[in-house]
Enzyme design. Structure first.
Site, short mmCIF file in Angstrom:
data_model
loop_
_atom_site.label_atom_id
_atom_site.label_comp_id
_atom_site.label_asym_id
_atom_site.label_seq_id
_atom_site.Cartn_x
_atom_site.Cartn_y
_atom_site.Cartn_z
N ASP A 62 28.84 -34.78 -5.26
CA ASP A 62 28.52 -34.45 -6.64
C ASP A 62 27.38 -35.32 -7.16
O ASP A 62 27.50 -36.54 -7.26
CB ASP A 62 29.80 -34.67 -7.47
CG ASP A 62 29.66 -34.19 -8.90
OD1 ASP A 62 28.54 -33.85 -9.31
OD2 ASP A 62 30.69 -34.16 -9.60
N GLY B 31 23.48 -26.27 -9.50
CA GLY B 31 22.43 -25.27 -9.28
C GLY B 31 21.02 -25.77 -9.53
O GLY B 31 20.06 -25.01 -9.44
N ASP C 225 30.31 -26.78 -14.96
CA ASP C 225 31.76 -26.71 -14.72
C ASP C 225 32.40 -25.50 -15.38
O ASP C 225 32.20 -25.23 -16.56
CB ASP C 225 32.44 -27.97 -15.28
CG ASP C 225 32.10 -29.20 -14.48
OD1 ASP C 225 31.16 -29.14 -13.66
OD2 ASP C 225 32.79 -30.22 -14.66
#
Ligand code: GAL
Length: 398
Positions: free
Chosen positions: A150, A199, A220
């Site tokens: 992440d 993205g 999210d």
């Protein structure tokens, strides 16, 4: 004699090389979109080792494992501190990661974990910056099968090293993902690589080049219809980037979370299946209802998601709040979905199915999946009505 022996040995060696390469080809990582469960959507920062064990038990007892949900993924907040040698330790919520991995494996499941290319994760726990190989080796030593990586804390690094320089920052991001890709490869353990950077920089265009098996295409997801509908509708144009081994990830499932109605849970699940999305359930498995289990394990819906062709759906037509999407299937058939994204309680309008544009050949037979009903050969003027947030999901076969 020696020549013959040498020739025999050579052919035996090449045979064994074939025997060795074949299974590897058959076990392409994420040949179909990964399925499993992830701790974040329900537990967020509270997740513990016991919760993950319980989730593994429930995935088996609920029938989810047998339906294909095999990854049990621990999201953020398992990380402890590094010792003097830089080795990362778990925090007190996860006393023994190796034992947990063994337990999860003993149930016929796989274990996933989470980290960040930054010095800190999103929840401000320890990230992998500068310790990529060490962390990858640690995961492999525990028996980890899946890594969600992440971006979060790496933003700081990008801003400080290339302030205001978007191109350079993007390059840093690519390099950071490639670094962990190489580290994972070096471990020799097959580990599904999941990129989570929402993205940025059209990740679908470069994700496969840094070894990604899946990449988040959005921010999210939240456990409400507005969030799910927005994500579903904005996946237009991405189908050409997905395929076996590399998938667009519109984020984890919220089926069974929040106050989603039956229609909303079904439309959410059906949209994700149409999108060939990774299916990571994110609900509290200790509160599974038969309704939610039925939606998550509907074999006909899962068959669309897991279709071997791996072709994600595209939008065929939109009329007001109604959208028609379709995807081709490996057996020559077609999956077609119609969703009413409108808010009117009973919005009934004659929407033609646009079968030809959707790739449906004349004479193909339709099955209404959510209603488990064979409809036979239907035409564009097939009559149906959709309430708000309801989905008609059809599978056409020859
Ligand atoms: C976010 C990510 C979520 C979750 C969270 C953990 O950046 O998109 O899916 O992983 O971090 O802190």
């Amino acid at each position: 004699m020696r020549r013959i022996a040498f020739a025999l040995l050579a052919s035996a060696l090449s045979l064994s090389a074939v025997a060795q390469t074949k299974p590897a080809a058959q076990t392409t990582l994420a040949a179909t979109p990964p399925m499993g469960w992830n701790s974040w959507n329900w537990f967020a920062g509270k997740v513990t080792q016991e919760d993950v064990k319980a989730a593994a038990d429930l995935i088996v007892s609920s029938g989810m494992r047998d339906a294909g949900y095999v990854y049990v993924n621990i999201d953020d907040t398992w990380e402890g501190k590094r010792d003097a040698n830089g080795v990362l330790h778990t925090n007190e919520k996860f006393p023994d990661m190796k034992a947990l991995a063994d337990y999860v494996h003993s149930k016929g499941l796989k274990l996933g974990i989470y980290s960040s290319p930054g010095d800190q994760t999103c929840a401000k726990y320890e990230g992998s910056l500068g310790h990529e190989q060490q962390d990858a080796d640690l995961y492999a030593s525990w028996g980890i099968d899946y890594l969600k990586y992440d971006l979060c804390g790496f933003g700081k690094e990008m801003n400080s090293k290339a302030p205001g320089d978007r191109l350079k920052q993007n390059q840093m991001m690519h390099d950071a993902y490639e670094k962990m890709h190489q580290a994972l490869l070096k471990t020799g353990r097959p580990i599904v690589y999941s990129l989570c950077q929402y993205g940025f920089d059209s990740v679908w265009q470069w994700g496969p080049s840094v070894g990604a098996n899946l990449w988040r295409t959005t921010g999210d997801v939240q456990a409400n219809w507005a969030s799910i509908a927005l994500i579903g509708k904005t996946q237009i144009g991405l189908s050409k980037y997905a395929g076996p081994g590399h998938w667009n990830d519109p984020d984890m499932l919220e089926v069974g979370n929040g106050k989603l109605s039956l229609d909303e849970n079904r439309a959410h699940m059906g949209m994700w299946a149409m999108l060939a999305a990774p299916l990571l359930a994110g609900n509290n498995l200790t509160q599974l209802t038969p309704e939610v289990t039925g939606i998550l394990t509907n074999r006909e819906v899962l068959a669309i998601d897991q279709d071997k062709l791996g072709k994600q759906a595209e939008r065929v037509y939109q009329e007001g709040p109604i959208e028609i999407w379709s995807r081709p299937l490996a057996d020559g058939g077609v999956a077609l979905s119609v969703i009413n994204f409108g808010e009117d309680e009973n919005f009934v309008r004659g929407i033609s199915l646009h079968l030809k544009e959707a790739g449906v050949k004349p004479g193909m037979k339709a099955r209404d999946i959510w209603n488990a009903k064979d409809l036979g050969a239907i035409k564009d003027d097939y009559k149906y009505s959709l309430k708000r947030h309801q989905m008609l999901l059809l599978r056409f076969s020859k």
